[in-house]
Design a protein around this motif. Structure first.
Motif, mmCIF file in Angstrom:
data_model
loop_
_atom_site.group_PDB
_atom_site.id
_atom_site.type_symbol
_atom_site.label_atom_id
_atom_site.label_comp_id
_atom_site.label_asym_id
_atom_site.label_seq_id
_atom_site.Cartn_x
_atom_site.Cartn_y
_atom_site.Cartn_z
ATOM 1 N N TYR A 14 0.849 -1.190 0.000
ATOM 2 C CA TYR A 14 0.000 0.000 0.000
ATOM 3 C C TYR A 14 0.886 1.241 0.000
ATOM 4 O O TYR A 14 2.077 1.185 0.272
ATOM 5 C CB TYR A 14 -0.943 0.011 1.212
ATOM 6 N N ASP A 15 0.257 2.374 -0.287
ATOM 7 C CA ASP A 15 0.946 3.664 -0.320
ATOM 8 C C ASP A 15 0.651 4.418 0.975
ATOM 9 O O ASP A 15 -0.464 4.900 1.170
ATOM 10 C CB ASP A 15 0.471 4.468 -1.521
ATOM 11 N N PRO A 16 1.646 4.535 1.884
ATOM 12 C CA PRO A 16 1.397 5.222 3.157
ATOM 13 C C PRO A 16 1.188 6.728 3.023
ATOM 14 O O PRO A 16 0.803 7.379 3.987
ATOM 15 C CB PRO A 16 2.640 4.904 3.994
ATOM 16 N N THR A 17 1.405 7.286 1.821
ATOM 17 C CA THR A 17 1.173 8.723 1.629
ATOM 18 C C THR A 17 -0.246 9.012 1.126
ATOM 19 O O THR A 17 -0.563 10.162 0.799
ATOM 20 C CB THR A 17 2.207 9.331 0.657
ATOM 21 N N ASP A 18 -1.082 7.998 1.087
ATOM 22 C CA ASP A 18 -2.472 8.177 0.701
ATOM 23 C C ASP A 18 -3.136 9.205 1.631
ATOM 24 O O ASP A 18 -2.936 9.163 2.854
ATOM 25 C CB ASP A 18 -3.185 6.825 0.812
ATOM 26 N N PRO A 19 -3.926 10.136 1.094
ATOM 27 C CA PRO A 19 -4.543 11.182 1.933
ATOM 28 C C PRO A 19 -5.370 10.651 3.106
ATOM 29 O O PRO A 19 -5.325 11.217 4.200
ATOM 30 C CB PRO A 19 -5.415 11.968 0.947
ATOM 31 N N GLU A 20 -6.131 9.565 2.907
ATOM 32 C CA GLU A 20 -6.916 9.008 4.004
ATOM 33 C C GLU A 20 -6.003 8.506 5.123
ATOM 34 O O GLU A 20 -6.260 8.758 6.308
ATOM 35 C CB GLU A 20 -7.798 7.856 3.510
ATOM 36 N N LEU A 21 -4.924 7.823 4.755
ATOM 37 C CA LEU A 21 -3.991 7.310 5.768
ATOM 38 C C LEU A 21 -3.244 8.442 6.455
ATOM 39 O O LEU A 21 -2.994 8.380 7.669
ATOM 40 C CB LEU A 21 -3.021 6.320 5.138
ATOM 41 N N LEU A 22 -2.893 9.480 5.712
ATOM 42 C CA LEU A 22 -2.238 10.638 6.339
ATOM 43 C C LEU A 22 -3.171 11.306 7.346
ATOM 44 O O LEU A 22 -2.743 11.700 8.439
ATOM 45 C CB LEU A 22 -1.768 11.633 5.277
ATOM 46 N N ALA A 23 -4.452 11.397 7.010
ATOM 47 C CA ALA A 23 -5.431 11.977 7.945
ATOM 48 C C ALA A 23 -5.602 11.082 9.170
ATOM 49 O O ALA A 23 -5.677 11.578 10.307
ATOM 50 C CB ALA A 23 -6.773 12.189 7.241
ATOM 51 N N ASP A 24 -5.637 9.760 8.961
ATOM 52 C CA ASP A 24 -5.751 8.826 10.085
ATOM 53 C C ASP A 24 -4.543 8.937 11.006
ATOM 54 O O ASP A 24 -4.672 8.921 12.236
ATOM 55 C CB ASP A 24 -5.866 7.386 9.575
ATOM 56 N N SER A 25 -3.366 9.046 10.417
ATOM 57 C CA SER A 25 -2.132 9.171 11.196
ATOM 58 C C SER A 25 -2.110 10.489 11.974
ATOM 59 O O SER A 25 -1.707 10.525 13.144
ATOM 60 C CB SER A 25 -0.927 9.079 10.262
ATOM 61 N N LYS A 26 -2.563 11.556 11.336
ATOM 62 C CA LYS A 26 -2.620 12.861 12.003
ATOM 63 C C LYS A 26 -3.564 12.803 13.207
ATOM 64 O O LYS A 26 -3.234 13.304 14.289
ATOM 65 C CB LYS A 26 -3.079 13.934 11.018
ATOM 66 N N ARG A 27 -4.704 12.165 13.033
ATOM 67 C CA ARG A 27 -5.660 12.017 14.136
ATOM 68 C C ARG A 27 -5.018 11.278 15.296
ATOM 69 O O ARG A 27 -5.125 11.686 16.459
ATOM 70 C CB ARG A 27 -6.903 11.264 13.651
ATOM 71 N N ALA A 28 -4.324 10.180 15.003
ATOM 72 C CA ALA A 28 -3.656 9.405 16.053
ATOM 73 C C ALA A 28 -2.598 10.252 16.758
ATOM 74 O O ALA A 28 -2.507 10.240 17.989
ATOM 75 C CB ALA A 28 -3.033 8.143 15.467
ATOM 76 N N ARG A 29 -1.800 10.995 15.998
ATOM 77 C CA ARG A 29 -0.752 11.837 16.608
ATOM 78 C C ARG A 29 -1.357 12.895 17.530
ATOM 79 O O ARG A 29 -0.795 13.200 18.585
ATOM 80 C CB ARG A 29 0.108 12.491 15.531
ATOM 81 N N GLU A 30 -2.495 13.456 17.136
ATOM 82 C CA GLU A 30 -3.149 14.467 17.973
ATOM 83 C C GLU A 30 -3.653 13.849 19.279
ATOM 84 O O GLU A 30 -3.471 14.435 20.356
ATOM 85 C CB GLU A 30 -4.287 15.135 17.204
ATOM 86 N N LEU A 31 -4.285 12.688 19.198
ATOM 87 C CA LEU A 31 -4.753 12.008 20.412
ATOM 88 C C LEU A 31 -3.578 11.617 21.305
ATOM 89 O O LEU A 31 -3.632 11.768 22.532
ATOM 90 C CB LEU A 31 -5.586 10.773 20.056
ATOM 91 N N LEU A 32 -2.497 11.130 20.690
ATOM 92 C CA LEU A 32 -1.312 10.733 21.459
ATOM 93 C C LEU A 32 -0.639 11.939 22.113
ATOM 94 O O LEU A 32 -0.149 11.832 23.241
ATOM 95 C CB LEU A 32 -0.317 10.008 20.560
ATOM 96 N N ALA A 33 -0.619 13.066 21.429
ATOM 97 C CA ALA A 33 -0.015 14.267 22.013
ATOM 98 C C ALA A 33 -0.742 14.653 23.291
ATOM 99 O O ALA A 33 -0.116 14.969 24.308
ATOM 100 C CB ALA A 33 -0.032 15.419 21.007
ATOM 101 N N GLU A 34 -2.073 14.598 23.254
ATOM 102 C CA GLU A 34 -2.835 14.903 24.464
ATOM 103 C C GLU A 34 -2.603 13.846 25.528
ATOM 104 O O GLU A 34 -2.378 14.164 26.703
ATOM 105 C CB GLU A 34 -4.327 15.025 24.160
ATOM 106 N N TYR A 35 -2.648 12.572 25.135
ATOM 107 C CA TYR A 35 -2.445 11.480 26.090
ATOM 108 C C TYR A 35 -1.102 11.614 26.798
ATOM 109 O O TYR A 35 -1.008 11.482 28.021
ATOM 110 C CB TYR A 35 -2.518 10.127 25.359
ATOM 111 N N ASN A 36 -0.067 11.880 26.042
ATOM 112 C CA ASN A 36 1.283 11.957 26.602
ATOM 113 C C ASN A 36 1.516 13.228 27.422
ATOM 114 O O ASN A 36 2.434 13.272 28.237
ATOM 115 C CB ASN A 36 2.318 11.843 25.484
ATOM 116 N N ARG A 37 0.686 14.235 27.203
ATOM 117 C CA ARG A 37 0.856 15.517 27.882
ATOM 118 C C ARG A 37 0.121 15.603 29.220
ATOM 119 O O ARG A 37 0.588 16.261 30.147
ATOM 120 C CB ARG A 37 0.377 16.635 26.948
ATOM 121 N N ILE A 38 -1.023 14.939 29.333
ATOM 122 C CA ILE A 38 -1.847 15.148 30.526
ATOM 123 C C ILE A 38 -1.298 14.388 31.733
ATOM 124 O O ILE A 38 -0.599 13.396 31.604
ATOM 125 C CB ILE A 38 -3.327 14.785 30.279
ATOM 126 N N SER A 39 -1.666 14.867 32.869
ATOM 127 C CA SER A 39 -1.217 14.305 34.141
ATOM 128 C C SER A 39 -1.813 12.928 34.378
ATOM 129 O O SER A 39 -2.952 12.650 33.991
ATOM 130 C CB SER A 39 -1.643 15.259 35.262
#
Length: 187
Positions: A14-39
């Motif tokens: 598969y092509d990991p630069t596909d727009p849907e996969l890039l959006a899915d990855s961005k969503r995961a990174r945003e959730l992880l950023a909050e998870y890793n930041r909170i107390s």
């Protein structure tokens, strides 16, 4: 014709630069950023984030930050899971983690891989193979589980082990590549 996401989760090139996969990855990174930041005191919010991130997240699931994954939705965790700091799960394919599993610090679980053909790699293609971890498994610190492996119920993966093949039930494996070093008696 299957989407790039469908090809990815099915273990096809598969092509990991596909727009849907890039959006899915961005969503995961945003959730992880909050998870890793909170107390850690915000226990319920962390559980909510894992529930939102993972495909399945049963009760009593806890991961000490920092934690990283690719998409999250391919991770399926049963009850009683604990991962120490520095866990990485590259979940381009399904990762199943059974009941009462423990991960030491810096455990890495890889479903992601790259083709052996240099022309396919140059085109940026990737693929994956699912990983399955049985119930009551302990994975020691800095162990690596490679794409396509299954860890049997009640087994232990020693610290620093690199698992390249399936691990049977009720054994301890260690080394690189990991091999059985002891059979466990269960009561």
């Amino acid at each position: 014709m299957p989407s790039e996401r469908e090809k990815m989760v099915n273990g096809e090139l598969y092509d990991p630069t596909d727009p849907e996969l890039l959006a899915d990855s961005k969503r995961a990174r945003e959730l992880l950023a909050e998870y890793n930041r909170i107390s850690g005191a915000e226990y319920e919010r962390r559980l909510d984030l894992l529930d939102e991130l993972f495909g399945t997240c049963a009760e009593a699931c806890w991961i000490d930050p920092p934690f990283r994954c690719d998409y999250g939705y391919n991770v399926h965790v049963d009850e009683g899971f604990y991962a120490n700091v520095g866990c990485v799960i590259l979940d381009v394919c399904r990762v199943d983690i059974g009941r009462n599993c423990l991960f030491g610090p810096s455990v890495h679980v890889y479903t992601a891989s790259h083709p052996l053909d240099p022309a396919d790699r140059a085109r940026g293609l990737a693929y994956g193979e699912p990983v399955s971890i049985g119930d009551d498994v302990w994975i020691g610190g800095r162990a690596v589980l490679n794409p396509g492996v299954t860890i049997g119920d009640g087994s232990v993966v020693a610290s620093g082990a690199v698992v390249t093949d399936d691990v049977p039930e009720g054994v301890v494996v260690g080394g690189n590549p990991a091999g059985v070093v002891k059979e466990l008696e269960t009561g």
